[in-house]
Design an enzyme around this catalytic site. Structure first.
Site, mmCIF file in Angstrom:
data_model
loop_
_atom_site.group_PDB
_atom_site.id
_atom_site.type_symbol
_atom_site.label_atom_id
_atom_site.label_comp_id
_atom_site.label_asym_id
_atom_site.label_seq_id
_atom_site.Cartn_x
_atom_site.Cartn_y
_atom_site.Cartn_z
ATOM 1 N N ARG A 109 0.830 -1.213 0.000
ATOM 2 C CA ARG A 109 0.000 0.000 0.000
ATOM 3 C C ARG A 109 0.859 1.255 0.000
ATOM 4 O O ARG A 109 1.912 1.300 0.640
ATOM 5 C CB ARG A 109 -0.886 0.026 1.254
ATOM 6 C CG ARG A 109 -2.177 -0.733 1.048
ATOM 7 C CD ARG A 109 -2.999 -0.709 2.302
ATOM 8 N NE ARG A 109 -2.499 -1.662 3.274
ATOM 9 C CZ ARG A 109 -2.858 -1.684 4.533
ATOM 10 N NH1 ARG A 109 -3.700 -0.796 5.008
ATOM 11 N NH2 ARG A 109 -2.374 -2.594 5.359
ATOM 12 N N SER A 177 6.062 -4.977 8.013
ATOM 13 C CA SER A 177 5.580 -5.929 9.025
ATOM 14 C C SER A 177 6.272 -7.285 8.961
ATOM 15 O O SER A 177 5.675 -8.308 8.633
ATOM 16 C CB SER A 177 4.066 -6.087 8.880
ATOM 17 O OG SER A 177 3.465 -4.864 9.204
ATOM 18 N N ASP A 230 3.141 -2.929 11.767
ATOM 19 C CA ASP A 230 1.743 -2.507 11.673
ATOM 20 C C ASP A 230 1.109 -2.184 13.023
ATOM 21 O O ASP A 230 0.270 -1.282 13.120
ATOM 22 C CB ASP A 230 0.896 -3.521 10.892
ATOM 23 C CG ASP A 230 1.114 -4.949 11.335
ATOM 24 O OD1 ASP A 230 1.927 -5.174 12.238
ATOM 25 O OD2 ASP A 230 0.464 -5.841 10.757
HETATM 26 P P1 ADP Z 1 -3.604 -8.300 6.668
HETATM 27 O O1 ADP Z 1 -3.663 -9.149 7.900
HETATM 28 O O2 ADP Z 1 -3.115 -9.050 5.492
HETATM 29 O O3 ADP Z 1 -2.907 -7.012 6.892
HETATM 30 P P2 ADP Z 1 -6.345 -7.564 7.084
HETATM 31 O O4 ADP Z 1 -6.081 -6.847 8.337
HETATM 32 O O5 ADP Z 1 -7.324 -6.968 6.139
HETATM 33 O O6 ADP Z 1 -5.080 -7.894 6.234
HETATM 34 O O7 ADP Z 1 -6.883 -8.985 7.503
HETATM 35 C C1 ADP Z 1 -7.209 -9.930 6.558
HETATM 36 C C2 ADP Z 1 -7.575 -11.191 7.296
HETATM 37 O O8 ADP Z 1 -8.734 -10.968 8.088
HETATM 38 C C3 ADP Z 1 -7.930 -12.310 6.342
HETATM 39 O O9 ADP Z 1 -6.796 -13.121 6.091
HETATM 40 C C4 ADP Z 1 -8.973 -13.077 7.106
HETATM 41 O O10 ADP Z 1 -8.365 -14.053 7.887
HETATM 42 C C5 ADP Z 1 -9.604 -12.072 8.033
HETATM 43 N N1 ADP Z 1 -10.893 -11.615 7.496
HETATM 44 C C6 ADP Z 1 -11.119 -10.707 6.544
HETATM 45 N N2 ADP Z 1 -12.444 -10.544 6.325
HETATM 46 C C7 ADP Z 1 -13.058 -11.389 7.163
HETATM 47 C C8 ADP Z 1 -14.417 -11.719 7.434
HETATM 48 N N3 ADP Z 1 -15.430 -11.154 6.776
HETATM 49 N N4 ADP Z 1 -14.660 -12.614 8.376
HETATM 50 C C9 ADP Z 1 -13.663 -13.205 9.040
HETATM 51 N N5 ADP Z 1 -12.384 -12.958 8.840
HETATM 52 C C10 ADP Z 1 -12.072 -12.069 7.920
HETATM 53 MG MG MG Z 2 -2.627 -5.624 8.202
#
Ligand code: ADP
Ligand code: MG
Length: 510
Positions: A109, A177, A230
């Protein structure tokens, strides 16, 4: 003779009906027994995964003990308790345009924010792009050139929309991260790659130096003013919006937490001098472990089959990467023990076939016939035509897994609050305002970010409820969990603002 034959036929018929009835009863008994097996296995799972408030308090205390150990000596605990050198958090007074880069989430990002003082964010632009697979195991030059070029293109595309003045807008926050040994707020070396990255020549190199070099090759005169992970970014944005923010938790694909610690509590770094007397500590809490954690045979198997056995034990019980797979393991076991899920589906042996968002969709299906559950069972697991009571079992298993995860995160959060005496258990000095009329608690805010918390409503509700349950009704109203959407990226830009060479004010974290 004729009579005898008729009698014989009648007796034969009677015997046949008895046999048929017997077979049917036998089948029904067997089917009941199979159903009973399923119920018993689910009950056993629920019992082993139980998180009574007493057990959660044991986890709280274990977290505090491990935090002390991790602060006392390098390698003293599974909790690394890394120094971040962040001692100046944004307080809302920041002005100007700042950039941030975020590597290590689902997508790469690029952000730009315009701050207007008085806690205001006047503009916020963000662009997400996937990192090409090939670059994830290339060379550091190629990787950072991709980042520098992406930033350059972003500035060229968006540059006209904002008033970019001459001397502002050139500070950059970098959210990276991965495990980093920080050497100052704006420098640090990579300890190891995770999440599928493998750029070997980067390990032990200074990340900011690599980025800074790539930026100047691309003709970008920018200053990397903050290197954070993060959770620290989330704490920064939390603090920008609310000065009572003392800790941050990320619960997405993975999980981590950080908080503001007193410098003199960091025993492993004696004589640590900070202008504010405090420093943000990156706990790397995904690796927390305690015998009080309610571990089941499914967790043990998941760990044994993972890429990093005996590592990230807490993360494997609570984060989005794993919850769906715990559910998959339980359903696999149920299918082996009984035929209530129909013939054994080979999909059930495939790791990570049931993602956590799908698990959430099963859990949150509120249709009377659980049609969404049936659809996911069919499309994802090749399990068809199961009766309603079996679909309900699916929902129940998701509930047990999510409830345990959310309540363990709650215990972790209260552990942090207890460590910094904000949980109300230590009497007057414990979160109660010094010198203020006795009994008045200090308001305490914890910033929370990540897809599991923001997108999975039941998870969030269980978590909030458990924090209140552990703290008790007297203290709970003073502890506020605040959601920070996309906090980690914005936070890095705000940290760049607070730590910019141009920033004149020093902002106290304590
Ligand atoms: P990252 O951890 O890659 O920085 P996010 O904070 O957006 O990204 O988290 C994404 C993770 O959150 C996904 O891998 C999934 O496990 C979980 N997640 C995303 N949307 C949902 C949802 N609607 N219900 C449950 N878990 C979710
Ligand atoms: Mg994240």
């Amino acid at each position: 003779m004729g009579k005898l034959v008729l009698k014989g036929i009648a007796v034969g018929c009677a015997v046949m009906s008895c046999v048929i009835a017997g077979v049917m009863v036998g089948r029904r008994v067997r089917s009941r027994r199979r159903w009973w097996n399923v119920v018993t296995t689910v009950e056993e799972f629920e019992e082993t995964a139980e998180t009574t408030v007493e057990r959660l308090r044991q986890v709280v205390d274990a977290m505090v003990v491990e935090m002390h150990a991790g602060l006392a000596s390098e390698g003293g605990s599974k909790l690394k308790m890394l120094l971040t050198f962040v001692e100046k958090l944004p307080d809302g007074s920041e002005n100007g345009i700042y950039y941030a880069l975020h590597v290590g989430g689902t997508n790469f990002r690029i952000l730009r924010i315009q701050l207007g003082g008085q806690r205001s964010i006047l503009a916020h632009d963000v662009e997400r792009k996937p990192i090409p697979q090939i670059l994830m195991s290339s060379t550091s030059e190629e990787f950072f050139d991709f980042i520098a070029l992406s930033l350059k293109e972003f500035i060229e595309r968006k540059g006209d929309n904002m008033q970019l003045s001459q001397d502002r807008g050139k500070d950059l926050g970098f959210t990276f991260s991965f495990p980093v040994k920080q050497t100052s707020v704006s420098s640090g070396t990579l300890i190891k790659w995770t999440k599928g990255f493998a750029i070997e020549d980067m390990v032990e190199k200074d990340i900011v130096e690599c980025l800074q070099k790539a930026l100047s090759i691309r003709g970008l005169d920018m200053n990397v003013a903050a290197l954070v992970n993060d959770s620290v970014g989330t704490l920064a944005v939390g603090h920008f919006l609310d000065n009572d923010t003392v800790a941050a938790v990320v619960i997405g694909t993975g999980t981590n937490a950080c908080y503001i610690e007193r410098a003199d509590a960091v025993i492993k770094c004696q004589g640590l001098l900070t202008t504010s007397g405090g420093m943000v500590i990156n706990m790397e809490w995904g690796n927390f472990w305690s015998s009080h954690l309610p571990r089941t045979s499914y967790d043990i198997d998941l760990d044994a089959e993972s890429q990093n056995p005996n590592d990230q034990g807490f993360e494997k019980m609570i984060s989005g990467m794993y919850l769906g797979d715990i559910v998959r393991r339980v359903i696999h076991r149920l299918s082996l023990e009984s035929d209530v899920f129909g013939p054994l589906s080979s999909k059930l042996s495939t790791r990570f076939v049931l993602s956590t968002p799908l698990m959430a969709a099963i859990h949150e299906d509120d249709s009377s016939d659980l049609s969404q559950v049936a659809k996911i069972l069919e499309e994802t697991l090749d399990i068809r035509d199961v009766p309603l009571k079996v679909r309900k079992i699916m929902v129940k298993v998701c509930d047990v897994v999510t409830r345990r995860a959310a309540r363990l995160v709650a215990a972790g959060i209260v552990g942090i609050l207890k460590k910094i005496s904000r949980d109300g258990t230590g009497g007057i000095s414990s979160g109660r305002i010094k010198g203020y009329k006795s009994g008045k608690m200090r308001r305490t805010v914890v910033a929370v970010e990540g897809g599991l918390y923001t997108s999975y409503t039941i998870f969030r509700e269980y978590l909030n409820e458990a924090v209140a349950e552990i703290l008790g009704e007297e203290i709970a109203p003073y502890v506020i969990l605040k959601t920070m959407e996309d906090g980690s990226g914005i936070g890095a830009a705000m940290l760049a603002a607070a730590n910019s060479a141009r920033s004149v004010d020093t902002v106290q974290v304590l």
